[in-house]
Design a protein around this motif. Structure first.
Motif, PDB file in Angstrom:
ATOM      1  N   LYS A   1     -65.709 -72.644   6.791  1.00 12.37           N
ATOM      2  CA  LYS A   1     -64.410 -73.521   6.190  1.00 12.37           C
ATOM      3  C   LYS A   1     -63.137 -72.845   6.794  1.00 12.37           C
ATOM      4  O   LYS A   1     -62.537 -73.154   6.958  1.00 12.37           O
ATOM      5  CB  LYS A   1     -64.733 -74.359   5.719  1.00 12.37           C
ATOM      6  CG  LYS A   1     -65.779 -75.369   5.335  1.00 12.37           C
ATOM      7  CD  LYS A   1     -66.390 -75.844   4.463  1.00 12.37           C
ATOM      8  CE  LYS A   1     -67.586 -76.934   3.797  1.00 12.37           C
ATOM      9  NZ  LYS A   1     -67.932 -77.890   3.080  1.00 12.37           N
TER      10      LYS A   1
ATOM     11  N   TYR B   1     -60.666 -77.577  14.622  1.00 12.80           N
ATOM     12  CA  TYR B   1     -61.749 -77.887  14.095  1.00 12.80           C
ATOM     13  C   TYR B   1     -61.791 -77.629  12.398  1.00 12.80           C
ATOM     14  O   TYR B   1     -62.941 -78.442  12.611  1.00 12.80           O
ATOM     15  CB  TYR B   1     -62.418 -76.663  14.465  1.00 12.80           C
ATOM     16  CG  TYR B   1     -62.615 -76.629  16.497  1.00 12.80           C
ATOM     17  CD1 TYR B   1     -63.138 -77.587  16.592  1.00 12.80           C
ATOM     18  CD2 TYR B   1     -61.794 -75.471  17.108  1.00 12.80           C
ATOM     19  CE1 TYR B   1     -63.522 -78.056  18.464  1.00 12.80           C
ATOM     20  CE2 TYR B   1     -61.640 -75.844  18.204  1.00 12.80           C
ATOM     21  CZ  TYR B   1     -62.303 -76.586  19.081  1.00 12.80           C
ATOM     22  OH  TYR B   1     -62.484 -76.384  20.275  1.00 12.80           O
ATOM     23  N   ALA B   2     -60.389 -78.228  11.852  1.00 14.53           N
ATOM     24  CA  ALA B   2     -60.754 -77.978  10.449  1.00 14.53           C
ATOM     25  C   ALA B   2     -61.481 -78.966  10.005  1.00 14.53           C
ATOM     26  O   ALA B   2     -62.224 -79.502   9.290  1.00 14.53           O
ATOM     27  CB  ALA B   2     -59.231 -78.069   9.513  1.00 14.53           C
ATOM     28  N   ASP B   3     -60.941 -80.129  10.349  1.00  8.02           N
ATOM     29  CA  ASP B   3     -61.982 -81.988  10.014  1.00  8.02           C
ATOM     30  C   ASP B   3     -63.618 -82.666  10.299  1.00  8.02           C
ATOM     31  O   ASP B   3     -63.639 -82.792   9.768  1.00  8.02           O
ATOM     32  CB  ASP B   3     -61.018 -82.730  10.201  1.00  8.02           C
ATOM     33  CG  ASP B   3     -59.460 -82.774  10.157  1.00  8.02           C
ATOM     34  OD1 ASP B   3     -59.585 -82.422   8.656  1.00  8.02           O
ATOM     35  OD2 ASP B   3     -58.700 -82.986  10.868  1.00  8.02           O
ATOM     36  N   LEU B   4     -63.705 -80.931  10.681  1.00  6.86           N
ATOM     37  CA  LEU B   4     -65.013 -81.391  11.722  1.00  6.86           C
ATOM     38  C   LEU B   4     -65.941 -80.861  10.605  1.00  6.86           C
ATOM     39  O   LEU B   4     -65.987 -79.901   9.386  1.00  6.86           O
ATOM     40  CB  LEU B   4     -65.712 -80.454  12.587  1.00  6.86           C
ATOM     41  CG  LEU B   4     -64.950 -80.997  14.866  1.00  6.86           C
ATOM     42  CD1 LEU B   4     -65.776 -80.117  15.143  1.00  6.86           C
ATOM     43  CD2 LEU B   4     -65.433 -82.241  14.094  1.00  6.86           C
ATOM     44  N   PRO B   5     -67.304 -81.165   9.824  1.00  8.63           N
ATOM     45  CA  PRO B   5     -68.726 -81.577   9.407  1.00  8.63           C
ATOM     46  C   PRO B   5     -68.905 -79.652   9.468  1.00  8.63           C
ATOM     47  O   PRO B   5     -69.623 -79.385  10.893  1.00  8.63           O
ATOM     48  CB  PRO B   5     -69.441 -82.328   8.928  1.00  8.63           C
ATOM     49  CG  PRO B   5     -69.629 -83.191  10.254  1.00  8.63           C
ATOM     50  CD  PRO B   5     -67.683 -82.685  10.867  1.00  8.63           C
TER      51      PRO B   5
ATOM     52  N   ALA C   1     -59.557 -73.194   8.749  1.00  7.72           N
ATOM     53  CA  ALA C   1     -58.553 -74.046   7.853  1.00  7.72           C
ATOM     54  C   ALA C   1     -57.405 -74.313   8.824  1.00  7.72           C
ATOM     55  O   ALA C   1     -57.156 -72.954   9.347  1.00  7.72           O
ATOM     56  CB  ALA C   1     -58.703 -73.799   6.487  1.00  7.72           C
TER      57      ALA C   1
END
Length: 598
Positions: free
Chosen positions: A405, A413-417, A409
């Motif tokens: 994560k 792709y920062a918002d993908l789980p 950041a």
């Protein structure tokens, strides 16, 4: 005197007796001329080890005490040295050779220390403990193992330079010239009492899986073709060079299987196929598979002759003996008989010459692994981790998830789980309540794996988990559950079973493999097959190790060159206190028809 019948018979008998006596006087000389001379014979022994994995002492650096297991095996080159001395004393040193089948410089904190903490590659650096020990024992040759490449080619080349014996790899080729990057073979002369020496060729073969397991270290530098192909090329050459005996030292198991699916066209465990397909081999020292095979015979398809295979147990627990009997026929030495056996290192004491030689190195490493890096509010153990979601595995996953994560950041792709996979590498790893040391944290991850982030869909993750769940033995509802027999179905090792955090799911072990994952959900809702997730995964799995579906071909979003074990150590140091209550959760469980097994 008149000759009558009686006197005639008597005189005839007397003449016959005289003739017999005369014949008897010359018969021995004639018989000696006709009797063939005794055949010239010679016997010698090739001793072999494999998968030493950095073990010199009978010591477990992760528990900080003498090694022991349920079978009370012992480990280490110090024990092997004593066995070797006994064999040499019994057979004559000049009638023995000592070889190894690879995976030498990775596996213990002793070998890690001299690759990473006090590296052999630095200017004026130390001599690797494995080189020191193997030189002192008097190894004649060693094949390259796949784990030789874990620390990069410079470390391997320095280790090679420090060894008094060749590191062999006929199928480790320079990527540009396609010529051997290491010596393919070594030739040894055995002095006989009959004039002509026996020439023994040792052909070294390593594992093609290096190309994917250590892709970051070897890509564009070396390639690793199949064992059968390279053996077929080199064995006839060795015979044409006058080799009377050909022994293959192969860092490859005998089963004919591969753990990396279709990622490579070459078989991972090809030693048996080499014996079957390539004529001219007398024996194969088998490695890589970590199994014990005292003697295994494979019939060569072309010659009809048996090839003798033997694999001594890992870490120096066993020493293989190949005993060769040769006879002189038609102007050359011919192998008449080959047999193999293994000796158990727990039957002897450590060689004080070897333990004394490396006492300082051992002391340094013991001090290093006992450094305190933090504290834990509760004890955690892997004892039940193969069949329960345990906090100690959650610790690995939370470290990996947080690391990925942070790395992603601010990016696309920062918002993908972020999900994470982890395996139970050791059923004896533990984090104690109270002080945590380096050895405690490192014990969770005994391999030099690094971390990657791969992009996966919900549907792909479902198939990934179904594949992982093959690990469990089919157990009908209501049948008794024996945890000693519940796992490792079809020989699947613990390190090829993955638990994935960030999802919730059940594994119904009453169902056949392939249809076991029940109630797969993310965020409390059934998983969307099209949804995208980031999977924090080790490089072994990401490169195809274990042949898990989809992950090897999934887009790589990030990778790290540091070992996961070091990431865990750094995480613990940064936190100071590890509290399982902050990260532990039961995300998966074993069930039968919806009823929890435990």
């Amino acid at each position: 005197m008149p000759l009558n019948r009686r006197t005639f018979l008597e005189s005839s008998v007397a003449v016959g007796a005289g003739a017999a006596l005369t014949a008897g006087a010359v018969a021995p000389a004639e018989a000696q001329e006709r009797r063939p001379k005794p055949a010239k014979r010679y016997s010698f022994t090739v001793m072999g080890t494999t998968d030493l994995h950095g073990n010199v002492f009978n010591w477990d650096y992760f528990t900080d005490k003498e090694f022991d297991d349920k079978a009370h095996n012992d480990v280490g080159l110090a024990k092997i040295s004593t066995l070797v001395d006994q064999v040499r004393a019994a057979k004559g040193r000049c009638n023995t050779l000592l070889i190894d089948a690879g995976d030498t410089i990775q596996g213990t904190q002793l070998s890690y220390y001299y690759a990473k903490v006090d590296p052999i590659t630095k200017t004026g650096g130390p001599v690797h403990p494995m080189a020191q020990a193997m030189n002192a024992i008097g190894y004649d040759a060693a094949a390259l193992g796949n784990h030789e490449f874990n620390y990069g080619i410079p470390v391997l080349r320095k280790f090679e330079e420090q060894c008094d014996f060749p590191l062999l790899g006929a199928n480790a080729l320079d990527a540009k010239t396609l010529r051997p990057a290491f010596p393919p073979y070594s030739m040894h002369r055995m002095r006989t009492p009959h004039g002509r020496d026996v020439k023994v060729a040792i052909l070294g073969l390593t594992n093609p899986g290096i190309a994917i397991w250590d892709k970051a270290n070897v890509s564009g530098k070396m390639v690793f073709p199949g064992l059968e192909e390279q053996a077929a090329k080199w064995v006839p050459k060795l015979r044409s060079m006058g080799a009377d005996v050909v022994v293959v030292s192969a860092h490859s198991g005998s089963s004919g299987t591969s753990s990396y699916g279709d990622q490579l066209p070459h078989i991972e465990n090809a030693a048996g196929l080499v014996a079957e397909q390539v004529p001219g081999i007398d024996a194969i020292l088998v490695g890589h598979a970590h199994t014990e095979i005292p003697e295994y015979r494979v019939r060569n398809k072309e010659t009809g002759k048996d090839v003798v295979l033997s694999e001594p147990l890992k870490w120096g627990q066993r020493l293989t003996l190949f005993d060769f009997d040769l006879v002189w026929e038609k102007g050359r030495w011919v192998v008449e008989k080959v047999g193999a056996q293994v000796l158990n290192s727990n039957t002897v004491a450590e060689d004080p010459e070897i333990t004394g030689l490396l006492a300082d190195e051992h002391t340094k490493v013991v001090a290093y692994v006992n450094q305190v890096i933090g504290t834990s509010t509760a004890a955690m153990t892997t004892a039940d981790a193969p069949w329960k979601d345990e906090p100690i595995i959650d610790l690995i996953n939370v470290v990996q998830s947080e690391t990925v994560k942070a790395a992603l950041a601010g990016g696309a792709y920062a918002d993908l789980p972020v999900l994470s996979q982890a395996s139970c590498f050791s059923r004896t790893a533990r984090i104690p309540a109270g002080r945590i040391t380096i050895k405690d944290a490192a014990g969770l991850y005994p391999f030099e794996n690094t971390m990657e982030a791969r992009l996966m869909t919900g549907a792909q993750l479902k198939e990934y988990l179904e594949y992982s769940a093959r690990y469990y033995v089919l157990t009908p509802a209501g049948a008794p559950v024996d945890t000693g027999k519940l796992t490792n179905a079809d020989g699947i090792p613990d390190y090829n079973y993955d638990a994935v955090s960030g999802l919730t799911y059940e594994i119904d072990i009453a169902r056949p493999a392939g249809s076991r994952i029940v109630g797969l959900a993310f965020g409390g809702a059934p998983i969307d097959p099209a949804a995208k997730f980031v999977l924090a995964v080790n490089n072994y799995r990401a490169s195809g190790g274990g042949a898990f579906p989809h992950v090897a071909n999934a887009p790589q979003l990030w990778s790290n060159s540091d070992e996961i074990r070091n990431t865990i150590i750094q995480w613990v140091r940064a936190k100071g206190t590890v509290d399982p209550a902050l990260f532990a959760s039961v995300d998966w469980r074993l069930t039968r028809d919806g009823v929890p097994v435990f």
